[in-house]
Scaffold this motif. Structure first.
Motif, PDB file in Angstrom:
ATOM      1  N   SER A 109       9.173  13.002   3.872  1.00  0.00           N
ATOM      2  CA  SER A 109       8.486  12.811   2.631  1.00  0.00           C
ATOM      3  C   SER A 109       8.187  11.316   2.520  1.00  0.00           C
ATOM      4  N   ARG A 110       6.975  11.074   1.815  1.00  0.00           N
ATOM      5  CA  ARG A 110       6.784   9.720   1.137  1.00  0.00           C
ATOM      6  C   ARG A 110       6.470   9.847  -0.317  1.00  0.00           C
ATOM      7  N   GLU A 111       7.235   8.513  -0.760  1.00  0.00           N
ATOM      8  CA  GLU A 111       7.276   8.309  -2.240  1.00  0.00           C
ATOM      9  C   GLU A 111       6.677   7.021  -2.899  1.00  0.00           C
ATOM     10  N   ILE A 112       5.985   6.814  -3.776  1.00  0.00           N
ATOM     11  CA  ILE A 112       5.744   5.511  -4.181  1.00  0.00           C
ATOM     12  C   ILE A 112       6.858   5.121  -5.289  1.00  0.00           C
ATOM     13  N   GLY A 115       9.305   7.520  -7.619  1.00  0.00           N
ATOM     14  CA  GLY A 115       9.511   8.582  -7.285  1.00  0.00           C
ATOM     15  C   GLY A 115       8.346   9.517  -7.042  1.00  0.00           C
ATOM     16  N   THR A 116       7.114   9.139  -7.207  1.00  0.00           N
ATOM     17  CA  THR A 116       6.143   9.830  -7.437  1.00  0.00           C
ATOM     18  C   THR A 116       5.877  10.252  -5.886  1.00  0.00           C
ATOM     19  N   LEU A 117       5.648  11.548  -5.507  1.00  0.00           N
ATOM     20  CA  LEU A 117       5.488  12.121  -4.220  1.00  0.00           C
ATOM     21  C   LEU A 117       4.100  11.820  -3.703  1.00  0.00           C
ATOM     22  N   ILE A 118       3.743  11.036  -2.535  1.00  0.00           N
ATOM     23  CA  ILE A 118       2.781  10.978  -1.824  1.00  0.00           C
ATOM     24  C   ILE A 118       2.188  12.198  -1.098  1.00  0.00           C
ATOM     25  N   ASP A 119       3.191  12.522   0.006  1.00  0.00           N
ATOM     26  CA  ASP A 119       2.938  13.616   0.696  1.00  0.00           C
ATOM     27  C   ASP A 119       4.367  14.253   1.115  1.00  0.00           C
ATOM     28  N   LYS A 120       4.478  15.442   1.889  1.00  0.00           N
ATOM     29  CA  LYS A 120       5.622  16.067   2.231  1.00  0.00           C
ATOM     30  C   LYS A 120       5.218  17.195   3.417  1.00  0.00           C
ATOM     31  N   SER A 121       5.955  17.184   4.364  1.00  0.00           N
ATOM     32  CA  SER A 121       5.881  18.280   5.419  1.00  0.00           C
ATOM     33  C   SER A 121       7.301  18.518   5.778  1.00  0.00           C
ATOM     34  N   SER A 122       7.272  19.841   6.018  1.00  0.00           N
ATOM     35  CA  SER A 122       8.626  20.583   6.988  1.00  0.00           C
ATOM     36  C   SER A 122       8.079  21.391   8.239  1.00  0.00           C
TER      37      SER A 122
END
Length: 176
Positions: A109-112, A115-122
């Motif tokens: 995951s990446r956040e700014i 803590g706002t999520l930019i994107d996420k994968s699993s």
């Protein structure tokens, strides 16, 4: 650029190391790289780059990346201050979860800042390695925008058959 000076200092207990580099190429720089092992076993690496005219001065910090890896190696977070103002602007995390069937789930995951999520994968791989499920939240608003399931069948003659199914957020099959 060309490095004209590199020095390494290791502290007495081998739990801390600092490397200093100074470059004199097209873009002169001065950077410090510190590695430490925390009391809880976490490994922290901190890379700071400064204006070469003011080496090591916090007021002339150009950028910084601080990476923390848990002692068991299952989670790594890298936080980056892109403009040297002393605040981390975004972070990237990779965590591996050991599943009960012997498989793994790797979550990225990446956040700014804030803590706002930019994107996420699993990516979840079954213990026998025959099924892999990839889930992607490309816009960071939650939920899986796309899910891909790859299933491998080991045939009696030794060959393998791979089937992939991709589904949209609403469950609609996009390909198979």
């Amino acid at each position: 650029g060309v490095l004209d000076q590199v020095s390494t200092t290791t502290q007495f207990d081998s739990r801390f190391q600092e490397i200093v580099r100074q470059g004199t190429g097209a873009v002169p720089y001065y950077e410090t790289e510190q590695h430490s092992v925390e009391a809880d076993g976490d490994i922290v690496s901190d890379l700071k780059r400064y204006d070469s005219a003011h080496p090591g001065s916090p007021a002339y910090l150009l950028n910084e990346t601080k990476t923390t890896t848990t002692g068991n190696g299952l989670k790594t977070t890298a936080a980056t201050d892109v403009d040297g103002n002393g605040s981390f602007d975004f972070s990237a995390t990779q965590q591996t979860v050991l599943e009960s069937d012997g498989g793994t789930t790797v979550i990225k995951s990446r956040e700014i800042a804030g803590g706002t999520l930019i994107d996420k994968s699993s990516v979840t791989t079954s213990g026998n390695g025959l099924v892999t499920v990839t889930r992607t939240d490309r816009d960071g608003i939650g939920g899986d925008d796309m899910t891909r399931t790859d299933t491998k069948v080991l045939n009696a003659n030794g060959s393998e058959t791979l089937t992939s199914v991709v589904r949209a957020k609403d469950g609609t099959e996009l390909s198979s």
